[in-house]
Scaffold this motif. Structure first.
Motif, short mmCIF file in Angstrom:
data_model
loop_
_atom_site.label_atom_id
_atom_site.label_comp_id
_atom_site.label_asym_id
_atom_site.label_seq_id
_atom_site.Cartn_x
_atom_site.Cartn_y
_atom_site.Cartn_z
N ALA A 56 7.99 -7.79 -17.57
CA ALA A 56 8.69 -8.03 -16.31
C ALA A 56 7.79 -8.72 -15.30
N GLU A 57 8.40 -9.36 -14.30
CA GLU A 57 7.66 -9.83 -13.14
C GLU A 57 7.49 -8.62 -12.21
N VAL A 58 6.25 -8.27 -11.90
CA VAL A 58 5.97 -7.03 -11.17
C VAL A 58 5.44 -7.33 -9.78
N THR A 59 6.07 -6.71 -8.79
CA THR A 59 5.64 -6.83 -7.40
C THR A 59 5.28 -5.45 -6.87
N MET A 60 4.07 -5.31 -6.33
CA MET A 60 3.68 -4.07 -5.68
C MET A 60 4.18 -4.07 -4.25
N LEU A 61 4.89 -3.01 -3.88
CA LEU A 61 5.41 -2.82 -2.52
C LEU A 61 4.60 -1.71 -1.87
N SER A 62 3.82 -2.04 -0.85
CA SER A 62 2.90 -1.06 -0.28
C SER A 62 2.81 -1.22 1.23
N THR A 63 2.49 -0.12 1.90
CA THR A 63 2.26 -0.17 3.34
C THR A 63 0.78 -0.43 3.66
N SER A 64 -0.04 -0.57 2.63
CA SER A 64 -1.48 -0.72 2.82
C SER A 64 -1.98 -2.04 2.24
N ALA A 65 -2.45 -2.93 3.09
CA ALA A 65 -2.95 -4.23 2.63
C ALA A 65 -4.15 -4.09 1.72
N LYS B 197 -4.50 -2.33 -0.74
CA LYS B 197 -4.12 -2.08 -2.14
C LYS B 197 -3.87 -3.36 -2.93
N GLU B 198 -3.86 -4.52 -2.26
CA GLU B 198 -3.46 -5.75 -2.94
C GLU B 198 -4.37 -6.10 -4.11
N ALA B 199 -5.68 -6.05 -3.90
CA ALA B 199 -6.61 -6.44 -4.97
C ALA B 199 -6.46 -5.54 -6.18
N ASP B 200 -6.35 -4.22 -5.94
CA ASP B 200 -6.18 -3.28 -7.05
C ASP B 200 -4.87 -3.53 -7.78
N ALA B 201 -3.79 -3.75 -7.02
CA ALA B 201 -2.48 -3.96 -7.63
C ALA B 201 -2.51 -5.14 -8.60
N LYS B 202 -3.15 -6.22 -8.18
CA LYS B 202 -3.20 -7.40 -9.04
C LYS B 202 -4.13 -7.19 -10.23
N LEU C 282 -4.44 -4.39 -11.72
CA LEU C 282 -3.67 -3.53 -12.63
C LEU C 282 -2.58 -4.28 -13.37
N GLY C 283 -2.23 -5.49 -12.90
CA GLY C 283 -1.22 -6.28 -13.59
C GLY C 283 -0.08 -6.78 -12.74
N ALA C 284 -0.04 -6.42 -11.45
CA ALA C 284 1.03 -6.91 -10.58
C ALA C 284 0.90 -8.42 -10.37
N HIS C 285 2.02 -9.11 -10.40
CA HIS C 285 2.02 -10.55 -10.19
C HIS C 285 2.09 -10.91 -8.71
N LYS C 286 2.71 -10.03 -7.92
CA LYS C 286 2.88 -10.29 -6.49
C LYS C 286 2.59 -9.01 -5.71
N PHE C 287 2.35 -9.18 -4.42
CA PHE C 287 2.10 -8.05 -3.52
C PHE C 287 2.87 -8.29 -2.23
N VAL C 288 3.60 -7.28 -1.78
CA VAL C 288 4.34 -7.37 -0.53
C VAL C 288 3.92 -6.21 0.37
N LEU C 289 3.42 -6.56 1.53
CA LEU C 289 3.07 -5.56 2.55
C LEU C 289 4.35 -5.20 3.30
N THR C 290 4.91 -4.05 2.99
CA THR C 290 6.24 -3.72 3.51
C THR C 290 6.24 -3.44 5.00
N SER C 291 5.05 -3.18 5.57
CA SER C 291 4.97 -2.97 7.02
C SER C 291 4.98 -4.29 7.79
N ASP C 292 4.90 -5.41 7.07
CA ASP C 292 4.98 -6.74 7.67
C ASP C 292 6.43 -7.22 7.56
#
Length: 347
Positions: free
Chosen positions: A200-209, A211-216, A218-228
Motif C-alpha cells: 500500500a501507499e502509506v502516509t503517517m498522520l501525526s501531531t509531532s513533526a 516523527k517524520e524521519a522515523d516514519a519514513k 519505517l517505510g512510510a511514503h508520506k508524512f502529514v502533520l495533522t496539526s498543520d
C-alpha cells in the motif's frame, strides 16, 4: 505446583514489585517454557491502574511473551523441550462457539481467557502474565517462533504486531490502496511496516513533526502533520483506509473527513472517553468506522511466519525488570521508540 518469580501490582495505587506465586504442573496438553523476553504494552499500564475497571489483584501483567520450552505434556504434538515458543494475549477460550470454530478466539462468545487479569475457563482461577520466570499454557494457545529473528524484537509482535496485522488482512489492504496510519507508537510503527510490506501507499498522520524521519525510515511514503491546517486539508477525501492507533481522546470526525468514498476508519486504539460522531461525515461519502481487536491463534501464527519470511520485527528498547515502573512513566510521555521489552534474565 511450581513457584514462580514475578513482578506484580498488589493494587491500583502501588508500583510493580517482586512477588511469587504458583503455576500448575503441565497437564497432558500443556507446554511449559521459561520466559526470556516480555514486551511492555500500554494496556499493561491501563490494567495495573484499573483504568478499564474489573482488575484482579495481585496482577502480573505481560502478554507479549517469548521463551524456550522446558516441559511438555505427553499429548503435546507440536513442541518439544528446547523449542522456542510464544504466548500472546490469550491462553484459552471456550473453543466451541462460532467465533472459536472460525479461529477468532479473541471474540469468543463465552469469554476467552486473557493471559493476565482474567480467569481460566473454570471462571475462578486468575491468570498471571509474562512479567514472570515461566508460564504453562495449553498447546492450542502456544505459538511457534522462528530462530531467524532476534527474540527481544519478536516479543511485541504478540500484541502490537497482531493488532495491526489482523485488520490490514481482514480488509485486504494492499497494492493500489492509500493507507493512513494515525499515531506513531508501539502499534503505529508496526502498522507502517505491515502496510508498506503489503504494497500500500502509506502516509503517517501525526501531531509531532519530529516523527517524520522515523516514519519514513519505517517505510512510510508520506508524512502529514495533522496539526498543520494546510497539510491536513491536503488529505481530505484521500484515504481508502486509516488505521487509528491513538488511545488518547481525539476527533473522529476529523479522521473521517480524510477518507474517500467507501473509506474505512479502523480503530485499534482505545480512548478512555466516548466520542461524538456527526452522521453526515458517514453518510455523505458512505464511510465506515470499525474496530479490530488483536487476532485469533491461527492468524497470529500466520503473522509470526510472515514476519520471519520478510524479516519484520518491532523496534525495541530492552530494559531490566527493576526499571519497569520508570518505563511506564516514560511510556505515558511517549518516550520510547517503539516498545519496551523486559529481559527476563534480570528478574
Amino acid at each position: 505446583m511450581s513457584e514462580v518469580r514475578a513482578y506484580a501490582a498488589q493494587n491500583a495505587a502501588t508500583p510493580l514489585a517482586p512477588w511469587t506465586f504458583a503455576r500448575r504442573q503441565p497437564g497432558p496438553h500443556d507446554v511449559q517454557f521459561d520466559i526470556l523476553y516480555c514486551g511492555v504494552c500500554h494496556s499493561d499500564l491501563h490494567q495495573v491502574r484499573d483504568e478499564w475497571g474489573g482488575a484482579i489483584f495481585p496482577m502480573v501483567p505481560g502478554h507479549e511473551i517469548v521463551g524456550r520450552v522446558t516441559k511438555v505434556g505427553n499429548k503435546v504434538a507440536r513442541f518439544k523441550v528446547g523449542d522456542l515458543a510464544a504466548v500472546g494475549c490469550l491462553v484459552d477460550s471456550c473453543r466451541h462457539c462460532e467465533s472459536c470454530e472460525k479461529g477468532l478466539e479473541q471474540y469468543c462468545e463465552n469469554g476467552s481467557s486473557g493471559t493476565y487479569n482474567s480467569l481460566e475457563q473454570d471462571k475462578k482461577t486468575p491468570t498471571y502474565g509474562g512479567y514472570s520466570s515461566m508460564i504453562v499454557t495449553d498447546e492450542a494457545f502456544v505459538l511457534k517462533v522462528s530462530d531467524k529473528l532476534p527474540l527481544a524484537n519478536v516479543a511485541p509482535l504478540l500484541c502490537a504486531g497482531i493488532t495491526t496485522y489482523s485488520p490490514l488482512r481482514h480488509w485486504k489492504v494492499g497494492k493500489g490502496h492509500k493507507v493512513g496510519i494515525m499515531g506513531l507508537g508501539g502499534l503505529g510503527h508496526m502498522a507502517v511496516k505491515f502496510a508498506a510490506s503489503f504494497g500500500a501507499e502509506v502516509t503517517m498522520l501525526s501531531t509531532s513533526a519530529s516523527k517524520e524521519a522515523d516514519a519514513k525510515k519505517l517505510g512510510a511514503h508520506k508524512f502529514v502533520l495533522t496539526s498543520d491546517a494546510a497539510q491536513a486539508k491536503s488529505v481530505r477525501n484521500y484515504f481508502d483506509f486509516i488505521i487509528d492507533t491513538v488511545s488518547a481522546p481525539h476527533d473522529y470526525n476529523r479522521v473521517l473527513s480524510m477518507l474517500k468514498t467507501d473509506g474505512v476508519q479502523i480503530c485499534v486504539g482505545v480512548p478512555p472517553t466516548p466520542t461524538e460522531l456527526l452522521g453526515f461525515n458517514l453518510i455523505g461519502k458512505r464511510r465506515s468506522i470499525a474496530g479490530s481487536m488483536i487476532g485469533g491463534i491461527p492468524e497470529t501464527q500466520e503473522m509470526l511466519d510472515y514476519c520471519a519470511e520478510h524479516n519484520i520485527v518491532s523496534d525495541v528498547e530492552v530494559i531490566d525488570i527493576k526499571d519497569v515502573n520508570t518505563a511506564y512513566e516514560r511510556m505515558l510521555k511517549g518516550d520510547v521508540r517503539y516498545r519496551f521489552v523486559i529481559d527476563m534474565a534480570t528478574l
